[in-house]
Design a protein around this motif. Structure first.
Motif, PDB file in Angstrom:
ATOM      1  N   HIS A   1       0.772  -1.561   0.127  1.00 54.84           N
ATOM      2  CA  HIS A   1       0.035   0.371   0.115  1.00 54.84           C
ATOM      3  C   HIS A   1       0.877   1.336   0.389  1.00 54.84           C
ATOM      4  CE1 HIS A   1      -2.325  -3.060   1.471  1.00 54.84           C
ATOM      5  NE2 HIS A   1      -3.865  -2.587   0.976  1.00 54.84           N
ATOM      6  N   GLY A   2      -0.399   2.408  -0.416  1.00 51.65           N
ATOM      7  CA  GLY A   2       1.204   3.219  -0.623  1.00 51.65           C
ATOM      8  C   GLY A   2       0.354   4.541  -1.362  1.00 51.65           C
ATOM      9  N   THR A   3       1.100   5.406  -1.014  1.00 53.15           N
ATOM     10  CA  THR A   3       0.742   6.876  -2.244  1.00 53.15           C
ATOM     11  C   THR A   3       1.487   7.208  -3.220  1.00 53.15           C
ATOM     12  OG1 THR A   3       1.089   8.160  -0.997  1.00 53.15           O
ATOM     13  CG2 THR A   3      -0.472   8.046  -0.349  1.00 53.15           C
TER      14      THR A   3
ATOM     15  N   LEU B   1       4.732   8.302  -9.918  1.00 53.55           N
ATOM     16  CA  LEU B   1       6.401   8.941  -9.762  1.00 53.55           C
ATOM     17  C   LEU B   1       6.405   9.068  -7.871  1.00 53.55           C
ATOM     18  CD1 LEU B   1       8.392  10.252 -11.595  1.00 53.55           C
ATOM     19  CD2 LEU B   1       6.709  12.251 -10.819  1.00 53.55           C
ATOM     20  N   GLY B   2       7.377   8.391  -7.628  1.00 55.57           N
ATOM     21  CA  GLY B   2       7.696   8.088  -6.052  1.00 55.57           C
ATOM     22  C   GLY B   2       8.615   9.811  -5.740  1.00 55.57           C
ATOM     23  N   ARG B   3       8.750   8.848  -4.245  1.00 50.95           N
ATOM     24  CA  ARG B   3       9.366  10.185  -3.534  1.00 50.95           C
ATOM     25  C   ARG B   3      11.227  10.287  -4.399  1.00 50.95           C
ATOM     26  NH1 ARG B   3       6.956  11.719   2.010  1.00 50.95           N
ATOM     27  NH2 ARG B   3       4.929  12.713   0.833  1.00 50.95           N
ATOM     28  N   ILE B   4      12.208  11.072  -4.046  1.00 52.84           N
ATOM     29  CA  ILE B   4      13.368  10.785  -3.527  1.00 52.84           C
ATOM     30  C   ILE B   4      14.083  10.846  -2.534  1.00 52.84           C
ATOM     31  CG2 ILE B   4      16.214  12.610  -3.904  1.00 52.84           C
ATOM     32  CD1 ILE B   4      14.818  13.980  -6.027  1.00 52.84           C
TER      33      ILE B   4
ATOM     34  N   GLY C   1      -0.743  13.418 -12.959  1.00 53.07           N
ATOM     35  CA  GLY C   1      -0.617  14.745 -11.721  1.00 53.07           C
ATOM     36  C   GLY C   1      -0.574  14.836 -10.204  1.00 53.07           C
ATOM     37  N   LYS C   2      -1.762  14.073 -10.682  1.00 53.67           N
ATOM     38  CA  LYS C   2      -2.292  13.766  -9.174  1.00 53.67           C
ATOM     39  C   LYS C   2      -2.397  12.813  -8.500  1.00 53.67           C
ATOM     40  CE  LYS C   2      -6.396  15.529 -11.276  1.00 53.67           C
ATOM     41  NZ  LYS C   2      -8.528  15.666 -11.481  1.00 53.67           N
ATOM     42  N   PRO C   3      -2.107  13.155  -7.168  1.00 60.07           N
ATOM     43  CA  PRO C   3      -1.659  12.042  -6.180  1.00 60.07           C
ATOM     44  C   PRO C   3      -2.687  10.980  -6.193  1.00 60.07           C
ATOM     45  CG  PRO C   3      -2.306  13.801  -4.506  1.00 60.07           C
ATOM     46  CD  PRO C   3      -2.467  14.382  -6.308  1.00 60.07           C
ATOM     47  N   VAL C   4      -2.218   9.568  -6.149  1.00 56.16           N
ATOM     48  CA  VAL C   4      -3.273   8.119  -6.028  1.00 56.16           C
ATOM     49  C   VAL C   4      -2.571   7.310  -5.072  1.00 56.16           C
ATOM     50  CG1 VAL C   4      -3.723   8.999  -8.180  1.00 56.16           C
ATOM     51  CG2 VAL C   4      -1.569   7.401  -7.496  1.00 56.16           C
ATOM     52  N   SER C   5      -3.450   6.571  -3.719  1.00 54.93           N
ATOM     53  CA  SER C   5      -3.314   5.697  -3.854  1.00 54.93           C
ATOM     54  C   SER C   5      -3.267   4.473  -4.465  1.00 54.93           C
ATOM     55  CB  SER C   5      -4.196   5.512  -2.079  1.00 54.93           C
ATOM     56  OG  SER C   5      -5.474   5.272  -2.525  1.00 54.93           O
ATOM     57  N   PHE C   6      -2.308   2.999  -3.017  1.00 55.99           N
ATOM     58  CA  PHE C   6      -2.154   2.347  -4.288  1.00 55.99           C
ATOM     59  C   PHE C   6      -2.359   0.984  -3.753  1.00 55.99           C
ATOM     60  CE2 PHE C   6       2.004   3.728  -3.896  1.00 55.99           C
ATOM     61  CZ  PHE C   6       2.850   2.354  -3.444  1.00 55.99           C
ATOM     62  N   GLU C   7      -2.436  -0.404  -4.277  1.00 50.42           N
ATOM     63  CA  GLU C   7      -2.408  -1.185  -4.055  1.00 50.42           C
ATOM     64  C   GLU C   7      -1.441  -2.687  -4.256  1.00 50.42           C
ATOM     65  OE1 GLU C   7      -5.846  -3.092  -1.907  1.00 50.42           O
ATOM     66  OE2 GLU C   7      -6.539  -1.017  -0.853  1.00 50.42           O
ATOM     67  N   THR C   8      -0.542  -3.246  -4.266  1.00 44.51           N
ATOM     68  CA  THR C   8      -0.032  -3.572  -5.345  1.00 44.51           C
ATOM     69  C   THR C   8      -0.953  -5.046  -4.887  1.00 44.51           C
ATOM     70  OG1 THR C   8       1.973  -2.324  -4.578  1.00 44.51           O
ATOM     71  CG2 THR C   8       2.265  -5.267  -5.367  1.00 44.51           C
TER      72      THR C   8
END
Length: 983
Positions: free
Chosen positions: A31-33, A48-51, A102-109
């Protein structure tokens, strides 16, 4: 991307991945954003993740290819399906792109590959539309809208509850089935019948579909303004691939067309190509990422401005609602200004880009990390007076508080980023470029003699052929309220903005120059006009014959003539252009003589004469006061050399000044003594010189210049062996050459050098022979040089000493010939250079043995040209009486042509002279009184002998006129007739 329940990822992998038996390495947490970078199709996106914290600068954030679990969307066009969309594929992609890019989303792998970068399958959730709404499952939403379909149906679905998580899967599949049924029922998306799902008719610019040039031109003609496009791909920070999605009728023919866009005004580092094996330039990937996260897969308005030189790409601006991406790139040091694309922009848009680039330069950001401002060899600012305009974009400036002691103190400055039309060169046959003369004259009008302020922007090395390169300063020149004179020339269409390379330094006002050129082009001024350029033809009266022919029309003017001083030869001699008469003339101040000025500092001639005392000062004074200014002249006369003489005034009203009076008052000129002696000089000029003499200004602070000049002439004459006698000298002579009735050469009887020279030249001939010597290294055939010349006197060929009189020239047969004077005899001949000239032995030079034949004129008489009957008779008369006889010659003086002024005693009547006999026969006439005084002034006895002979000549002259002898046979011979014959 962050994990809401697990450790954060680094470079696409968890920092501390949980241990799982027989499970593939985790590339995403369960899980994550994340941020959606792009949508590749209706069921796949790039997250796209964070650096990671502590990553080095320039590190790109991790990216993951993410596909919806158990859902499939129509396939987009690609090589694998012959570049044809499945029905509804593009619409499906567009639906998802508009929702999430360009928008934030949450995901489930749910499923993922074995390595970072492999495709990951799972669920994506978007924040609800309204507050309090739960997250929206994007896969279900796509199926509901008919843009995707489930991969499992009926019995394939998970039946329930046997393993952990299977209830969630069953609920997800059930939701997909419900959404699928709803979509089919409502016939939306790919289930639509009317209209049927879209299949794009794609085309690529320049690939048989349409041309970039046609696209830009048709949009300009339709005046549709910016068009809607989707940014499909980012090549580098300033180059993108667009897909046109504008549905307006004017753009309909190009819809779904793909075109490559070059961003106007900005150039970013180039990215490498793995296919070609090239490496990316420094900061290229960072610039590319900077643009991707802001523009990729966004639908934006694009303004098309033009095409590149290959016509394979369009040039334009991407209009983002939050500002200019180009400005942001420049501000962050990820690009530099591109002038060739910037010229296509609205000039009002360019200053913002320039300011952003300046910020990055000063901060030495990214690509500017090693940047240092250009170092100047001189001052960065100059204030002074414009002394001379050299070309349409270059001036010479005398700095304030710097005395004008030499041309070396002048500062040569060219206008930064301005190119004027180039002036031609008569010597090389190169003609002026169109508007070159007009541009230079306009710059003269704007600057000459005015105070200026210059900001130096950069320097360049200017090659000067064989000479040392010149370090030229380029700057912005301001005059009065005009901050940039160059911009004025550019705005009038007389000059253009210099095309610089992107890395070159430019004018600090470069964008204003570009804007000025843009306006000039729109108004079609001068160089930008559609009319054919016609150069104004100027009548050049510097040729003596033309000057004498046209001088009458100038002298007869009842008012002063306006003229422009083109060049200053010395303090009193100039080249002028008279616009009203459409001519150029050589003009000298009447009655004045200025000391000889030295050669220009750029001269490379080794034989240039040195400056006389105060010669350079006199010339500099004239340059400061009148050079390239509009003056008034009053022509009075014209000399035999074609020089118009008269008065010259500068300034207007109360400031109107006679430049001649100014030079006399400053001691930088003197009056012509001959004209003073004969009372021709106006009193106000005499008074001005008297005051200057009394104050010992300029030349009067030295020895009497007239006396000094006389001594110099006598010293030069003495060195040649023909010194002017101060007392009457009587010699026995024989004539060696007769030129006309009063002009001849003679030998002095008893001169031992005659025999010495004859023997020496016989020996020279015997030594060298008379065979053609051919080309000789060191043979100097310039005018005035002494050489050996071959001549046949009837007894055979022999070598004689000779002086070169002119420059070699080819005759009708193509032979290179030159005219020579045989200095020991007086005769002149035109001889071939290759066969009739050779180097003279040093021991036979005129420094060792002066010329034996002396040139002379009969005193106080004038005869007509030998080509006229009376002139021919005079020469015959002289020959019959004198040739082959020893004569008594009385030498009075040396004239300005370095000829001895003599009288010859008549061999038949020693009490009279040949001078009187010629006048008595009407074959010559007595000269005017002022010429008599001129000769008498050089005599130590006050000229008594000359006055006596003048009286005898007057009696003979009157007798011949009354008796209608010779030239008097048709009556009186007027002065005008004689002057016409001289011309």
């Amino acid at each position: 991307m962050t994990d809401e329940t697990k450790a954060p990822i680094t470079n696409g992998r968890p920092a501390h991945p949980p241990k799982r038996n027989n499970s593939p390495p985790v590339v995403l947490p369960t899980h994550g954003t994340a941020i959606v970078k792009s949508a590749l199709s209706g069921d796949t996106v790039i997250l796209l993740g964070r650096i990671p914290a502590g990553a080095p600068p320039g590190t790109r954030p991790p990216e993951v290819l993410f596909t919806f679990e158990r859902v499939t969307a129509p396939r987009m066009a690609s090589k694998s399906n012959n570049n044809v969309d499945d029905p509804g594929a593009f619409s499906s992609r567009e639906f998802l792109r508009r929702l999430v890019v360009g928008k934030p989303v949450s995901f489930e792998t749910r499923r993922q590959g074995a390595t970072a970068g492999d495709r990951v399958y799972g669920l994506l959730f978007l924040k609800g539309l309204n507050e309090g709404d739960g997250p929206r499952n994007l896969a279900v939403e796509s199926v509901t809208n008919g843009w995707a379909i489930p991969k499992v149906f009926g019995s394939e679905m998970v039946s329930g509850g046997e393993k952990e998580g299977e209830d969630e899967v069953r609920d997800y599949e059930r939701a997909l089935q419900v959404a699928f049924s709803e979509a089919k029922t409502t016939m939306v998306g790919v289930h639509s019948v009317d209209p049927t799902p879209l299949v794009r008719n794609m085309s690529n610019a320049g690939d048989g579909g349409f041309s970039c040039e046609a696209l830009v031109e048709s949009l300009k003609q339709a005046k549709v303004g910016p068009i809607q496009c989707v940014i499909e791909y980012i090549f580098d920070g300033s180059k993108f691939r667009l897909q046109i999605v504008d549905e307006r009728p004017e753009v309909q023919q190009y819809i779904h067309g793909n075109v490559t866009l070059i961003m106007a005004g900005v150039s970013c580092p180039r990215t490498g190509s793995p296919r070609l094996g090239t490496q990316s330039e420094e900061y290229a990937e960072e610039a590319r990422h900077f643009v991707e996260i802001r523009l990729l897969h966004r639908e934006l308005a694009v303004e098309l401005l033009g095409v590149d030189k290959n016509k394979s790409c369009v040039v334009g601006n991407v209009l983002h609602p939050r500002g200019s991406i180009g400005t942001e790139l420049l501000k962050n040091g990820l690009g530099r200004m591109s002038d060739w694309t910037g010229r296509m922009m609205d000039p009002a848009q360019v200053p913002a880009l320039r300011a952003a680039e300046t910020v990055a330069k000063r901060g030495t950001l990214k690509i500017w990390k090693g940047y240092t401002a250009p170092k100047l060899s001189g001052d960065s600012e100059i204030q002074g007076t414009v002394v001379e305009v050299l070309t349409g974009d270059t001036v010479s400036i005398l700095p304030n508080n710097v005395p004008y002691t030499s041309d070396l103190v002048l500062k040569k400055v060219s206008m930064a980023s301005v190119r004027s039309p180039r002036l031609g060169n008569e010597k090389t046959g190169k003609v002026d470029e169109p508007y070159a003369a007009e541009c230079k004259q306009r710059l003269i009008n704007l600057t000459i003699g005015k105070q200026c302020r210059v900001t130096i922007d950069y320097e360049r090395e200017i090659p000067l052929g064989d000479r040392t390169p010149e370090t030229r300063q380029f700057g912005t020149i301001g005059i009065g309220k005009r901050e940039d004179v160059g911009a004025q020339l550019v705005s009038e269409g007389l000059a253009e903005t210099q095309r610089h390379r992107d890395n070159d330094e430019k004018s600090s006002r470069y964008d204003e120059l570009v804007a000025a050129e843009h306006r000039a082009k729109e108004l079609k001024k001068n160089r930008h006009s559609d009319k054919e350029y016609t150069k104004t033809s100027i009548n050049d009266l510097s040729d003596p014959r033309k000057a004498q022919a046209y001088a009458g029309s100038l002298i007869s003017q009842s008012r002063p003539l306006k003229a422009i001083v083109d060049y200053v030869f010395n303090g009193s001699r100039y080249k002028l252009t008279i616009p009203s008469e459409n001519c150029t003339i050589v003009f000298a101040l009447e009655y004045l003589r200025c000391p000889q000025a030295g050669p220009p500092i750029t001269s490379t001639r080794k034989d240039s004469k040195k400056a006389e005392p105060f010669g350079d000062e006199s010339k500099r004074h004239a340059k400061l006061r009148i050079h390239q200014r509009t003056v008034e002249i009053i022509p009075h006369n014209v000399t035999k050399g074609g020089v118009i003489t008269g008065q010259l005034f500068v300034g207007g009203g109360a400031a109107r000044t006679d430049i001649g009076m100014e030079l006399l008052g400053s001691g930088l000129a003197r009056l012509d003594q001959i004209k003073v002696d004969y009372g021709e000089v106006p009193k106000h000029l005499l008074d001005a010189q008297t005051i200057s003499q009394t104050s010992k200004k300029g030349i009067w602070s030295l020895e009497d210049p007239e006396a000094a000049a006389r001594k110099q002439r006598e010293a030069r004459a003495a060195a040649r062996g023909d010194a002017k006698p101060k007392e009457l000298t009587v010699s026995d002579v024989t004539l060696s050459e007769i030129r006309d009735g009063s002009h001849f050469f003679f030998h002095t009887v008893g001169d031992a050098s005659i025999a010495v020279m004859e023997e020496s030249m016989k020996l020279f001939t015997k030594t060298h022979g008379t065979v053609a010597p051919g080309e000789q290294e060191g043979l100097d055939v310039r005018p005035g040089k002494i050489v050996a010349a071959l001549f046949n006197d009837g007894a055979g060929k022999s070598w004689y000493r000779a002086k070169i009189l002119g420059r070699p020239a080819k005759d009708a047969k193509g032979k290179n010939k030159v005219e020579v004077l045989f200095i020991d005899h007086g005769n002149v001949a035109s001889v071939p250079v290759e066969t009739h000239l050779r180097i003279l032995d040093e021991a036979l030079g005129t420094e060792k043995i002066p010329a034996i034949a002396k040139e002379a004129k009969l005193a106080l008489i004038s005869v007509r040209s030998i080509e006229e009957d009376d002139g021919y008779d005079a020469a015959n008369f002289l020959q019959e009486l004198c040739w082959g006889k020893e004569l008594k010659a009385t030498i009075y003086a040396l004239n300005d042509d370095k000829q001895l002024v003599v009288s010859l005693a008549s061999p038949e009547n020693p009490k009279t002279t040949i001078n009187v006999e010629l006048v008595k026969e009407g074959l010559a006439r007595r000269v005017k009184d002022f010429e008599v005084k001129q000769v008498g002034r050089q005599m130590s006895d006050g000229g008594n002998a000359v006055v006596k002979m003048a009286k005898e000549l007057k009696v003979a002259n009157d007798k011949a006129r009354k008796g209608r002898m010779g030239m008097w046979r048709y009556g009186d011979v007027g002065d005008d007739d004689e002057e016409e014959r001289k011309f």
